[in-house]
Design a protein around this motif. Sequence first.
Motif, PDB file in Angstrom:
ATOM      1  N   HIS A  81     -21.964  -1.263 -23.812  1.00  0.00           N
ATOM      2  CA  HIS A  81     -23.248  -1.454 -23.133  1.00  0.00           C
ATOM      3  C   HIS A  81     -23.225  -2.689 -22.246  1.00  0.00           C
ATOM      4  O   HIS A  81     -22.989  -3.800 -22.709  1.00  0.00           O
ATOM      5  N   HIS A 125     -22.785   6.943 -28.300  1.00  0.00           N
ATOM      6  CA  HIS A 125     -23.644   7.491 -27.247  1.00  0.00           C
ATOM      7  C   HIS A 125     -23.634   9.014 -27.299  1.00  0.00           C
ATOM      8  O   HIS A 125     -23.524   9.685 -26.289  1.00  0.00           O
ATOM      9  N   ALA A 251     -31.801  -3.158 -26.687  1.00  0.00           N
ATOM     10  CA  ALA A 251     -30.629  -3.189 -25.797  1.00  0.00           C
ATOM     11  C   ALA A 251     -30.492  -4.475 -25.000  1.00  0.00           C
ATOM     12  O   ALA A 251     -29.455  -4.698 -24.372  1.00  0.00           O
ATOM     13  N   HIS A 410     -32.605   1.011 -19.028  1.00  0.00           N
ATOM     14  CA  HIS A 410     -31.237   0.509 -18.886  1.00  0.00           C
ATOM     15  C   HIS A 410     -30.491   1.319 -17.842  1.00  0.00           C
ATOM     16  O   HIS A 410     -30.548   2.548 -17.824  1.00  0.00           O
ATOM     17  N   THR A 446     -31.178  -4.315 -18.514  1.00  0.00           N
ATOM     18  CA  THR A 446     -32.223  -3.631 -19.281  1.00  0.00           C
ATOM     19  C   THR A 446     -33.528  -4.382 -19.064  1.00  0.00           C
ATOM     20  O   THR A 446     -33.599  -5.591 -19.328  1.00  0.00           O
ATOM     21  N   HIS A 472     -34.114   2.955 -23.318  1.00  0.00           N
ATOM     22  CA  HIS A 472     -33.194   2.661 -24.412  1.00  0.00           C
ATOM     23  C   HIS A 472     -33.880   2.658 -25.772  1.00  0.00           C
ATOM     24  O   HIS A 472     -33.314   2.181 -26.748  1.00  0.00           O
ATOM     25  N   GLU A 474     -34.111   4.977 -28.485  1.00  0.00           N
ATOM     26  CA  GLU A 474     -33.261   6.151 -28.699  1.00  0.00           C
ATOM     27  C   GLU A 474     -34.075   7.433 -28.832  1.00  0.00           C
ATOM     28  O   GLU A 474     -33.662   8.496 -28.359  1.00  0.00           O
TER      29      GLU A 474
END
Length: 586
Positions: A81, A125, A251, A410, A446, A472, A474
Amino acid sequence: MIASIKSLALLALASTAAQAAVVTYNWNLTYVNANPDGLFERRVLGVNGQFPVPSINVTLNDTLVINVINQLDEPTSLHAHGLFQTGNAQYDGPSMVTQCPIPPGANFTYTIPIEQHGTYWIHGHNKGHYVDGLRAPLIIHNTKETYTYDEEHVIALADWYHKEHEVMVEQYLSIFNPSGAEPVPESGLINQMQDTKFNFVAGKTYRLRIINMSALAMFHFHIDGHEIEIIEIDGIDVERTKVTSFPITAAQRYSVLVTAKTDAKQNYILHADMDPAMFDVVPPELALNVTGTIVYNEAFTLAPEEPSQWEEFNDADLVPVVPEATSAPAQQFVLNAVFSVLNDYSNKATFNDITYVMPKVPSLYTALTTGDLNSNPEVYGKYTHPMVVKHGEWIEIVINNDDPGNHPFHLHGHVFQIVGRSEGKYDPSVPYPGYFNTTNPARRDTVLVPSEQNVAIRFQANNPGVWLFHCHIEWHLQAGLATTIIEAPELMKDRLKIDPTHIDHCKALGIPYSGNAAGNEGLDLTGANVGPDPLSGTFTGKGIVALVFTIIAALLGLATVLWYAREDDAAIAAQIAKAKAAEEEH
């Protein structure tokens, strides 16, 4: 004289080459049982039989090599990341964007030249694997750091769930959750544990590298009895800025300098308070005040806890040490982020009424196998929401957050400049109302876009590849809050390549690896993956009944927030289910 200059240049080059190293990590991805919050033992994702996953440490100009063996029972992938991956998009990691995922039992090697320094992290990911533990700090040391300090500590913040991600995401995207309430974590962790201790020696200056590796939670960071100075955001060194506290959303990363007391007689509490605004409901058993301890001496008592005071903070005020002016954008994209019940009767996220759906062919492979058509957004399929940009141009994205919740967005492959913020929804038919001074705007990868606000970001399209831009949180990525940047497609064929292992993995999983989003030639998208679409704006009789029941349920639910969250969703979902069944009968 010229010969002398050439000799010095060659010596400098040789010195750099001598300092660079190939740093190799062998990661065997396995399941491990763990109980990081001390409340519940469960199966988690680990590396080499270990949990937490150990940190990765490299230095600028090194080459990072991660040899992965996937011993999970499903495919996976890894994303470093914040790393640019210049000319190296094949190793960026998001499944079905830049690669087919790694099949169970297969090997894959990520080879990443290190071209930047700072605080990063690496995580799964594919299918939310990082929520189950596949995440770790990735620290890149500069050959000469901008600021002087004696030692450093990594502080990885994360939320923690007692159920596995696969179970929770099915419930989250179910028709029985029409309000889109995200799963609320059971705990907050520091370095994947609780009550973490950090040793301080009197008079020393410490760099604290703070990373938020959460699926949802935002934290507010501060240390009792100590001043902190921000020196880095998302890999960008910034001018020293004193703060009492600051928020860090999913993030994001910060580095701060803290000087230890010279006359300490007590130990002190380090705070990472979870922000309740990120949760639809705060269960009474959830401890929002996540803490660690600054330890001067194990024999010292703990100083009285100071009340949490979250000061106003604007990351756009931070000034990069290496200046970069902005330029007027050649293209502007306005993205309206909305959550709503779509025509599959589930609550999904959309940018401009499009919910992201993975294509049948990874988008990078489409860009490299469709010839001149790779500049046509149609070839990538509607539901990857492709945005094609030309090499070298400045690109502006304005994100309108039309949702009641906050969202951290992000961009892969870049840092961007934060050039504007304003209240409400930006109307692109008028000039943007909230631009900042653009001589040296803050840069990061981000950015948080608060509810009912908008943020304008800019970047230069100097990194050919296919790059995901997404929320970001999830749960929101799983709900489709993502777009795809197709950057400089005219240059990709000459600058990018695909290792044969990629193709082997696609074949093993039965995934096509050439052609358009459907795996076909040209613009024939027959059989492409398609997503749900917005519901028709016309109410049917059944829709009116469902709306009436929704309003009644909402009014009854005002008694308590908890009752509303649990019971109203069920009532709405029942009406939706009935309407769906009636439709299917006809």
